[in-house]
Write an enzyme that holds these catalytic residues in place. Structure first.
Site, PDB file in Angstrom:
ATOM      1  N   ASP A  71       0.837  -1.176  -0.016  1.00 27.45           N
ATOM      2  CA  ASP A  71       0.079  -0.015   0.041  1.00 27.45           C
ATOM      3  C   ASP A  71       0.758   1.122  -0.078  1.00 27.45           C
ATOM      4  OD1 ASP A  71      -2.388   1.452   0.037  1.00 27.45           O
ATOM      5  OD2 ASP A  71      -2.787   1.189   1.950  1.00 27.45           O
TER       6      ASP A  71
ATOM      7  N   ASN B  28     -10.726  -2.461  -5.725  1.00 22.56           N
ATOM      8  CA  ASN B  28      -9.911  -1.289  -6.528  1.00 22.56           C
ATOM      9  C   ASN B  28     -10.599  -1.356  -7.842  1.00 22.56           C
ATOM     10  OD1 ASN B  28      -6.979  -2.527  -5.246  1.00 22.56           O
ATOM     11  ND2 ASN B  28      -8.054  -0.825  -4.434  1.00 22.56           N
TER      12      ASN B  28
HETATM   13  C1  IPE Z   1      -5.636  -2.785  -0.185  1.00 19.74           C
HETATM   14  O1  IPE Z   1      -5.084  -1.220  -0.561  1.00 19.74           O
HETATM   15  C2  IPE Z   1      -5.515  -3.311  -1.437  1.00 19.74           C
HETATM   16  C3  IPE Z   1      -4.215  -3.573  -2.235  1.00 19.74           C
HETATM   17  C4  IPE Z   1      -2.998  -3.195  -1.676  1.00 19.74           C
HETATM   18  C5  IPE Z   1      -3.962  -4.123  -3.609  1.00 19.74           C
HETATM   19  P1  IPE Z   1      -6.143  -0.268  -0.807  1.00 19.74           P
HETATM   20  O2  IPE Z   1      -5.303   0.989  -0.774  1.00 19.74           O
HETATM   21  O3  IPE Z   1      -7.068  -0.591  -1.578  1.00 19.74           O
HETATM   22  O4  IPE Z   1      -6.993  -0.195   0.650  1.00 19.74           O
HETATM   23  P2  IPE Z   1      -7.848   0.950   1.425  1.00 19.74           P
HETATM   24  O5  IPE Z   1      -8.991   1.462   0.378  1.00 19.74           O
HETATM   25  O6  IPE Z   1      -6.818   1.997   1.986  1.00 19.74           O
HETATM   26  O7  IPE Z   1      -8.541   0.272   2.628  1.00 19.74           O
HETATM   27  C1  IPE Z   2      -1.572   0.269  -3.406  1.00 15.03           C
HETATM   28  O1  IPE Z   2      -1.259   1.651  -3.506  1.00 15.03           O
HETATM   29  C2  IPE Z   2      -1.799  -0.610  -4.639  1.00 15.03           C
HETATM   30  C3  IPE Z   2      -3.170  -0.889  -4.925  1.00 15.03           C
HETATM   31  C4  IPE Z   2      -4.102  -0.774  -4.233  1.00 15.03           C
HETATM   32  C5  IPE Z   2      -3.278  -1.079  -6.384  1.00 15.03           C
HETATM   33  P1  IPE Z   2      -2.328   2.661  -3.411  1.00 15.03           P
HETATM   34  O2  IPE Z   2      -2.811   2.704  -5.006  1.00 15.03           O
HETATM   35  O3  IPE Z   2      -3.654   2.351  -2.805  1.00 15.03           O
HETATM   36  O4  IPE Z   2      -1.840   3.719  -2.767  1.00 15.03           O
HETATM   37  P2  IPE Z   2      -2.550   4.903  -2.095  1.00 15.03           P
HETATM   38  O5  IPE Z   2      -3.167   4.026  -0.718  1.00 15.03           O
HETATM   39  O6  IPE Z   2      -3.426   5.428  -2.593  1.00 15.03           O
HETATM   40  O7  IPE Z   2      -1.214   5.817  -1.366  1.00 15.03           O
HETATM   41 MG    MG Z   3      -3.940   2.460  -0.765  1.00 14.88          MG
END
Ligand code: IPE
Ligand code: IPE
Ligand code: MG
Length: 246
Positions: free
Chosen positions: A14, A62
């Site tokens: 994340d 996502n």
């Molecule tokens: C969790 O991260 C999913 C992945 C790392 C693929 P998100 O960024 O989607 O989770 P939330 O929305 O902060 O809970």
């Molecule tokens: C994790 O990084 C990757 C995916 C969920 C695909 P994020 O895209 O959630 O990054 P933040 O949390 O918005 O910084």
């Molecule tokens: Mg995230």
């Protein structure tokens, strides 16, 4: 290598978007930098004796992101696969996908299926990439399969137990994760491995995923190794309990 290190490590990668934002870059650049972290992690996994490495790459939730980000991520996935294929071959890493794979664009699914087939006999670590993955969806589909088996007379209602559910998850032969790492300072599960995390240890790291290094991995592994896992009992138990689910 430390014998108290985990055998199965799962990672919630994340913080890509925020990493990019602080640099004034588009979010997809954060995902690209994140792919480099995966490469580093693969190297580290071998060094530290990790046998199963599960990566949360794309959740069912996502799909609600802007179309440009979603398609950028799907493209990045196929590039990643092509660019890292030699690593899989050299290290005998077996690729497996977990999730509702019918949601994936057909070309992405085909590329993944091809690599899975070509690495199926590899005896090194397993790299499990969770795509269009949701823990609740996984449990719901196991429940649906149980209902079908009961209806078809393959299973009696009194045979529905934990093992019956575990046997119908996406990858039933993979043991539960010993350690779940989440980067970027968020401390939540976000629908990841809800069934399998019953007795996992959690380590939350402050750095965003693109800044994850081999040193970050070692830090998380050392924290894991210093903990006592009791599994509801009273005897201290260090390290991994990894046993394939039956
Ligand atoms: C969790 O991260 C999913 C992945 C790392 C693929 P998100 O960024 O989607 O989770 P939330 O929305 O902060 O809970
Ligand atoms: C994790 O990084 C990757 C995916 C969920 C695909 P994020 O895209 O959630 O990054 P933040 O949390 O918005 O910084
Ligand atoms: Mg995230």
């Amino acid at each position: 290598m430390n014998e108290n290190y985990p055998k199965h490590v799962a990672v919630i990668m994340d913080g890509n978007g925020r990493w990019a934002k602080t640099r004034g870059l588009p979010r997809i650049q954060g995902h690209k930098a994140g792919a480099e972290s995966v490469r580093r992690l693969l190297r580290g996994a071998r060094k530290f004796g990790i046998r199963w490495l599960t990566l949360y790459a794309f959740s069912i939730e996502n799909w609600s992101r802007p179309e440009a980000e979603v398609s950028g991520l799907m493209r990045l996935l196929t590039t990643f696969l092509a660019q890292n294929r030699n690593v899989l071959d050299e290290e005998q890493i077996r690729l497996r996908i977990s999730g509702r794979r019918s949601d994936l664009p057909p070309n992405v699914e085909a590329a993944l299926a091809k690599t899975e087939a070509e690495t199926a006999a590899y005896t090194g670590p397993q790299l499990i990439i969770c795509l269009s993955y949701g823990g609740r969806t996984e449990i719901a589909q196991a429940a649906r399969r149980i209902a079908e088996d009961v209806k078809n007379g393959i299973l009696a209602p009194e045979q529905v137990d934990e093992a019956a559910i575990a046997a119908r998850l996406y990858l039933p032969d993979v043991p539960d994760p010993d350690l779940i790492i989440r980067t970027s300072g968020e401390q939540r599960i976000s629908n990841f491995l809800l069934w399998q995390c019953a007795y996992s240890e959690f380590v939350f790291l402050p750095e965003p995923w693109p800044e994850f290094t081999e040193d970050s991995l070692q830090r998380a592994l050392d924290i894991f190794a210093s903990r006592n896992r009791r599994f509801g009992g009273i005897v201290d138990s260090h390290g991994s309990s990894a046993q394939p689910a039956t």
